[in-house]
Design a protein around this motif. Structure first.
Motif, PDB file in Angstrom:
ATOM      1  N   ALA A  18       0.843  -1.197   0.000  1.00 41.71           N
ATOM      2  CA  ALA A  18       0.000   0.000   0.000  1.00 41.71           C
ATOM      3  C   ALA A  18       0.878   1.247   0.000  1.00 41.71           C
ATOM      4  N   LYS A  19       0.502   2.211  -0.839  1.00 42.43           N
ATOM      5  CA  LYS A  19       1.383   3.380  -0.967  1.00 42.43           C
ATOM      6  C   LYS A  19       0.696   4.609  -1.540  1.00 42.43           C
ATOM      7  N   ASN A  20      -0.628   4.624  -1.633  1.00 41.31           N
ATOM      8  CA  ASN A  20      -1.269   5.670  -2.415  1.00 41.31           C
ATOM      9  C   ASN A  20      -2.031   6.721  -1.614  1.00 41.31           C
ATOM     10  N   TYR A  21      -1.888   6.769  -0.290  1.00 39.90           N
ATOM     11  CA  TYR A  21      -2.676   7.742   0.472  1.00 39.90           C
ATOM     12  C   TYR A  21      -2.204   9.165   0.234  1.00 39.90           C
ATOM     13  N   ASP A 363      -6.713   1.374  -1.445  1.00 39.96           N
ATOM     14  CA  ASP A 363      -5.401   2.013  -1.582  1.00 39.96           C
ATOM     15  C   ASP A 363      -5.312   2.799  -2.881  1.00 39.96           C
ATOM     16  N   GLU A 364      -5.785   2.224  -3.961  1.00 42.41           N
ATOM     17  CA  GLU A 364      -5.741   2.903  -5.260  1.00 42.41           C
ATOM     18  C   GLU A 364      -6.585   4.180  -5.249  1.00 42.41           C
ATOM     19  N   LEU A 368      -6.855   4.737   2.333  1.00 43.24           N
ATOM     20  CA  LEU A 368      -6.264   4.130   3.530  1.00 43.24           C
ATOM     21  C   LEU A 368      -5.475   5.213   4.244  1.00 43.24           C
ATOM     22  N   PRO A 371      -1.597   3.833   5.938  1.00 41.74           N
ATOM     23  CA  PRO A 371      -1.283   2.594   5.215  1.00 41.74           C
ATOM     24  C   PRO A 371      -0.553   1.560   6.069  1.00 41.74           C
ATOM     25  N   THR A 375      -2.132  -2.041   6.639  1.00 37.01           N
ATOM     26  CA  THR A 375      -1.371  -3.219   6.209  1.00 37.01           C
ATOM     27  C   THR A 375      -1.274  -4.244   7.328  1.00 37.01           C
TER      28      THR A 375
END
Length: 392
Positions: A18-21, A363-364, A368, A371, A375
């Motif tokens: 997860a990386k999109n916040y 996430d996209e 989130l 994250p 996770t």
């Protein structure tokens, strides 16, 4: 950030991080001007209650009220004790709904939050012996309670009425009587059978266009007592068709969790306000989008809501009535509650593949908010399903 091992529908596994916040721009203490936006709110189960969760599930009142304060802090209105709160279908009983409504109205008054509460006939068992008189008395009892608490009313569809009505005239009789006697204008709620199969043929017709004619006539006959109507049919064109036929004083509230961006945006002939279960899940994006409308910034509006649609369509996929599981799972991932338990034991209503896909879509969509926490919690959920994670 740790990677997750997620399952696909073909039983293969893959790695995901997860990386999109990104934070949402939400002005403080600035109410929405162009649209009214209700979030139908979920309830938080009490995970430490010794009661059977399928027969007598208990609610964590502190966490449940805390979530409503969160929604109000974003500028959203709260639609209380609706199907998102697991009303009916073996979930929240009328006794539980009364306490929920009473507590929520009191909290709303403290902070000046807008709230409207669901009124139905769910304490009346839809047996073959039920009569129209019984339905009217059941509606009147719930109307009296909410009005006695100083609350606004969302007049929900009745399973008992669907079971005993023999045609459109029975719906007209019941709704005319109830609407003539309410103190303030109400929001009607037309819930499609994809949300509740027991409501098939509501308004006396299985054909949507014919059913719409009956509903519109009831609204026109009681125009001064109807603030608006929320329809949840997952059919954008039917909503638009009905919206264009409503009296000018009556609002359309979209309940379409598949097509809400375009319906709220509207066209040169009008638009819909919002009363949506998905706004519980995407609350910060929804609030930011309402402010974008007020700023006439349609590019930002589109960017905010369009990326939430895949998540919403996933959460509300068939069987649609299981959508509450996804709503509560998102609240768990985002730290609004400390567990993934639901009243009625409904946390088991969606597969681990469904929940894994939900995580990725959230996430996209940038939803989130922490994250790392999400996770960790997703990892625990996966391990409970027997999917080993790296670094275990």
């Amino acid at each position: 950030m740790a990677k997750l091992i997620l399952p696909k529908s073909d039983r293969t596994l893959y790695s995901y991080e997860a990386k999109n916040y990104t934070p949402f721009d939400i002005p403080q203490d600035k109410p929405f001007e162009s649209r009214t936006a209700f979030s139908a709110a979920h309830v938080v189960a009490d995970p430490l209650s010794p009661a059977d969760p399928t027969l007598n599930a208990q609610i964590d009142w502190d966490k449940t009220m805390e979530y409503r304060h969160y929604l109000w802090s974003l500028g959203l209105s709260v639609a209380e004790a609706m199907d998102t709160a697991q009303r009916g279908m073996g979930g929240l009983s009328w006794d539980g709904a009364k306490e929920l409504i009473s507590r929520s109205i009191k909290e709303a008054k403290i902070v000046g939050g807008n709230i409207a509460s669901g009124v139905g006939t769910d304490h009346l068992e839809p047996t073959p012996s039920v009569t129209l008189d019984d339905v009217e008395k059941a509606y009147e009892e719930q109307v009296s309670f909410v009005e006695g608490e100083g609350g606004k009313i969302i007049l929900m569809a009745s399973r008992a009425l669907a079971a005993c009505a023999t045609g459109p005239e029975d719906y007209q009789r019941v709704y005319n009587k109830i609407l003539q006697n309410v103190k303030e204008p109400v929001i009607l709620h037309w819930l499609g059978d994809m949300f509740d199969p027991a409501l098939k043929g509501y308004w006396g017709h299985t054909d949507i266009d014919q059913a719409m004619e009956v509903c519109l006539q009831i609204i026109k006959d009681n125009e001064s007592k109807v603030d608006g109507i929320k329809i949840s049919l997952l059919d954008a064109q039917k909503e638009i068709d009905m919206r264009r036929l409503l009296p000018n004083s009556v609002r359309m509230y979209t309940g379409d969790d598949f097509n809400y961006p375009e319906l709220i945006k509207g066209d040169d002939q009008g638009y819909s306000h919002a009363l949506l279960g998905i706004f519980d899940t995407i609350a910060p994006a929804a609030a930011a989008a309402m402010h974008a409308i007020d700023a006439d910034n349609w590019k930002t509006y589109d960017a905010l809501l369009e990326k939430t649609v895949p998540l919403s369509r996933h959460i509300f996929e068939a069987p649609t009535f299981s959508y509450k599981t996804g709503v509560v799972f998102m609240a768990y991932l985002n730290g609004h509650q400390d567990h993934f338990r639901m009243i009625g034991g409904k946390e088991g209503a969606r597969s681990i593949v469904h929940l894994s896909d939900l995580f990725v879509m959230a996430d996209e969509a940038g939803l989130l908010r922490d994250p790392d926490l999400a996770t960790i919690r997703m990892k625990w959920t996966l391990e409970l399903a027997g999917i080993e994670q790296e670094g275990r």
